[in-house]
Write a protein that holds these residues in place. Structure first.
Motif, PDB file in Angstrom:
ATOM      1  N   TYR A  35       0.734  -1.048   0.042  1.00  0.00           N
ATOM      2  CA  TYR A  35      -0.087   0.038   0.282  1.00  0.00           C
ATOM      3  C   TYR A  35       0.452   1.094  -0.613  1.00  0.00           C
ATOM      4  O   TYR A  35       2.195   1.117   0.825  1.00  0.00           O
ATOM      5  CB  TYR A  35      -1.360  -0.055   1.036  1.00  0.00           C
ATOM      6  N   GLN A  37       1.012   5.328   0.825  1.00  0.00           N
ATOM      7  CA  GLN A  37      -0.254   6.400   1.796  1.00  0.00           C
ATOM      8  C   GLN A  37       0.660   7.387   1.925  1.00  0.00           C
ATOM      9  O   GLN A  37       1.867   7.241   2.772  1.00  0.00           O
ATOM     10  CB  GLN A  37      -0.333   6.003   3.517  1.00  0.00           C
ATOM     11  N   PRO A  42      -5.655   7.783   3.693  1.00  0.00           N
ATOM     12  CA  PRO A  42      -6.094   6.750   3.893  1.00  0.00           C
ATOM     13  C   PRO A  42      -4.740   5.806   2.728  1.00  0.00           C
ATOM     14  O   PRO A  42      -4.530   5.661   2.029  1.00  0.00           O
ATOM     15  CB  PRO A  42      -7.288   6.262   3.542  1.00  0.00           C
ATOM     16  N   PRO A  43      -4.849   4.407   2.988  1.00  0.00           N
ATOM     17  CA  PRO A  43      -3.724   3.697   2.797  1.00  0.00           C
ATOM     18  C   PRO A  43      -4.244   3.164   1.401  1.00  0.00           C
ATOM     19  O   PRO A  43      -5.550   3.198   1.242  1.00  0.00           O
ATOM     20  CB  PRO A  43      -3.100   2.980   3.283  1.00  0.00           C
ATOM     21  N   LEU A  45      -4.555   0.726  -1.965  1.00  0.00           N
ATOM     22  CA  LEU A  45      -3.875  -0.366  -2.642  1.00  0.00           C
ATOM     23  C   LEU A  45      -3.145   0.163  -3.550  1.00  0.00           C
ATOM     24  O   LEU A  45      -2.897   0.723  -4.586  1.00  0.00           O
ATOM     25  CB  LEU A  45      -4.833  -1.792  -3.036  1.00  0.00           C
ATOM     26  N   LEU A  88       4.194   6.570   2.330  1.00  0.00           N
ATOM     27  CA  LEU A  88       5.014   5.931   2.960  1.00  0.00           C
ATOM     28  C   LEU A  88       4.247   4.452   2.471  1.00  0.00           C
ATOM     29  O   LEU A  88       2.970   5.018   2.131  1.00  0.00           O
ATOM     30  CB  LEU A  88       3.983   6.563   4.585  1.00  0.00           C
ATOM     31  N   LEU A  90       3.575   1.159   2.970  1.00  0.00           N
ATOM     32  CA  LEU A  90       2.743  -0.136   3.522  1.00  0.00           C
ATOM     33  C   LEU A  90       2.632  -1.471   3.283  1.00  0.00           C
ATOM     34  O   LEU A  90       2.075  -1.591   2.440  1.00  0.00           O
ATOM     35  CB  LEU A  90       1.702   0.525   4.343  1.00  0.00           C
ATOM     36  N   ASN A 102     -10.732 -11.160   5.256  1.00  0.00           N
ATOM     37  CA  ASN A 102      -9.290 -11.979   6.171  1.00  0.00           C
ATOM     38  C   ASN A 102      -8.973 -10.693   6.112  1.00  0.00           C
ATOM     39  O   ASN A 102      -8.748  -9.370   5.805  1.00  0.00           O
ATOM     40  CB  ASN A 102      -9.881 -12.040   4.272  1.00  0.00           C
ATOM     41  N   THR A 103      -8.375 -10.290   8.001  1.00  0.00           N
ATOM     42  CA  THR A 103      -8.205  -9.214   8.100  1.00  0.00           C
ATOM     43  C   THR A 103      -6.463  -9.435   7.471  1.00  0.00           C
ATOM     44  O   THR A 103      -5.262 -10.384   7.600  1.00  0.00           O
ATOM     45  CB  THR A 103      -8.074 -10.220   9.565  1.00  0.00           C
ATOM     46  N   ILE A 104      -6.573  -8.333   7.260  1.00  0.00           N
ATOM     47  CA  ILE A 104      -4.955  -7.963   6.845  1.00  0.00           C
ATOM     48  C   ILE A 104      -4.500  -6.817   7.698  1.00  0.00           C
ATOM     49  O   ILE A 104      -4.729  -5.743   8.561  1.00  0.00           O
ATOM     50  CB  ILE A 104      -5.045  -6.390   5.677  1.00  0.00           C
ATOM     51  N   TYR A 105      -3.155  -7.384   7.721  1.00  0.00           N
ATOM     52  CA  TYR A 105      -1.754  -6.903   8.982  1.00  0.00           C
ATOM     53  C   TYR A 105      -0.745  -5.890   8.842  1.00  0.00           C
ATOM     54  O   TYR A 105      -0.455  -6.768   7.920  1.00  0.00           O
ATOM     55  CB  TYR A 105      -1.883  -7.861  10.317  1.00  0.00           C
ATOM     56  N   PHE A 106      -0.478  -4.745   9.174  1.00  0.00           N
ATOM     57  CA  PHE A 106       0.041  -3.765   8.571  1.00  0.00           C
ATOM     58  C   PHE A 106       1.210  -3.548   9.182  1.00  0.00           C
ATOM     59  O   PHE A 106       1.465  -4.041  10.142  1.00  0.00           O
ATOM     60  CB  PHE A 106      -0.499  -2.165   8.722  1.00  0.00           C
ATOM     61  N   GLY A 107       2.461  -3.794   8.344  1.00  0.00           N
ATOM     62  CA  GLY A 107       3.986  -3.279   9.274  1.00  0.00           C
ATOM     63  C   GLY A 107       4.043  -1.808   9.512  1.00  0.00           C
ATOM     64  O   GLY A 107       2.678  -1.022   9.034  1.00  0.00           O
ATOM     65  N   GLU A 108       4.729  -1.194   9.560  1.00  0.00           N
ATOM     66  CA  GLU A 108       5.210  -0.195  10.566  1.00  0.00           C
ATOM     67  C   GLU A 108       5.015   0.577   9.492  1.00  0.00           C
ATOM     68  O   GLU A 108       5.571   2.055   9.055  1.00  0.00           O
ATOM     69  CB  GLU A 108       5.510   0.243  11.215  1.00  0.00           C
ATOM     70  N   TRP A 111       9.363   4.511   4.797  1.00  0.00           N
ATOM     71  CA  TRP A 111       9.554   6.186   4.588  1.00  0.00           C
ATOM     72  C   TRP A 111      10.388   6.587   3.700  1.00  0.00           C
ATOM     73  O   TRP A 111      11.547   6.230   3.512  1.00  0.00           O
ATOM     74  CB  TRP A 111       9.264   7.165   5.344  1.00  0.00           C
TER      75      TRP A 111
END
Lengths: 115, 111
Positions: A35, A37, A42-43, A45, A88, A90, A102-108, A111
């Motif tokens: 993603y 951002q 918002p992020p 895709l 940024l 992601l 389907n839950t999506i989990y993001f990294g930090e 930048w």
């Protein structure tokens, strides 16, 4: 803490440079995402990999090139970027993108500044 | 087209109060919704999710309410703390592989 790890955290590159962003997850997830951002937005895709194959490209310019070496790793190769590509970036993962719920989990995030 | 939006871009509350963050969506095919919290300089953090066959789901200090009739989603945070200060995004998916994010609400908790 997120289980999606991104490197580097910060990257400054010139418009003629070639660099890569890296992402790793060890949750056994089979879908991985990039993603983008921008500030106060918002992020958005960019790409989706499912079972190590590219399944979605959201009409991203070819100066961004994704790569999925294996189910745990995702790279984003950068070449000839423009200053407006500064953002940024992601990485995210999920068990499987083909299943609703389907839950999506993001990294930090990484930048990126293009000069 | 598909869109997920928020009624209010900023929300300021006193520490200890309850917070309510709202989200409207327009895609009738949406069947899965997620709330994310994004602190400054960090990636979005999963808070809570809800499927369209439910109208309420509770977590620790958070509750998500879904009203499919009016296509409205809300996040309630009980006893808001300074650490809750962040931008909150709702996101939806359904009928496609994409996760569509709303515009975000910035929550500020005043001590």
């Amino acid at each position: 803490d997120t289980e999606v790890t991104q490197t580097p955290k910060h990257l400054v590159m010139g418009m003629t440079n070639k660099k890569s962003l890296k992402c790793e997850q060890h949750m056994g997830h089979r879908a991985m995402y990039w993603y983008k951002q921008k500030a106060k937005k918002p992020p958005e895709l960019m790409f989706v990999y499912s079972y190590e194959k590219l399944s979605i490209n959201e009409s991203v310019p070819s100066r961004f090139s994704p790569e999925c070496p294996n189910s745990s790793l995702l790279n984003l190769h950068l070449h000839a970027l423009q200053p407006e590509d500064s953002a940024l970036y992601l990485c995210a993962s999920s068990p499987s993108h083909r299943r609703s719920g389907n839950t999506i989990y993001f990294g930090e995030g990484s930048w990126l500044t293009v000069v | 087209g598909e869109s997920v939006g928020l009624h209010l871009p900023t929300l300021s509350v006193q520490e200890g109060d309850n917070s309510i963050i709202n989200c409207a969506y327009s895609n009738s095919a949406s069947d899965y919704f997620i709330w994310y919290k994004q602190e400054s300089g960090k990636g979005p953090q999963f808070i809570i999710d809800i499927r369209s066959n439910m109208d309420k789901r509770q977590g620790q200090r958070v509750t998500v309410l879904l009203n499919k009739t009016v296509k409205h989603l809300s996040l309630q945070i009980a006893a808001t703390q300074p650490g809750d200060s962040a931008v909150y995004f709702c996101a939806e998916s359904g009928g496609s592989e994409k996760l569509v994010f709303g515009k975000g609400t910035k929550l500020t908790v005043n001590p």
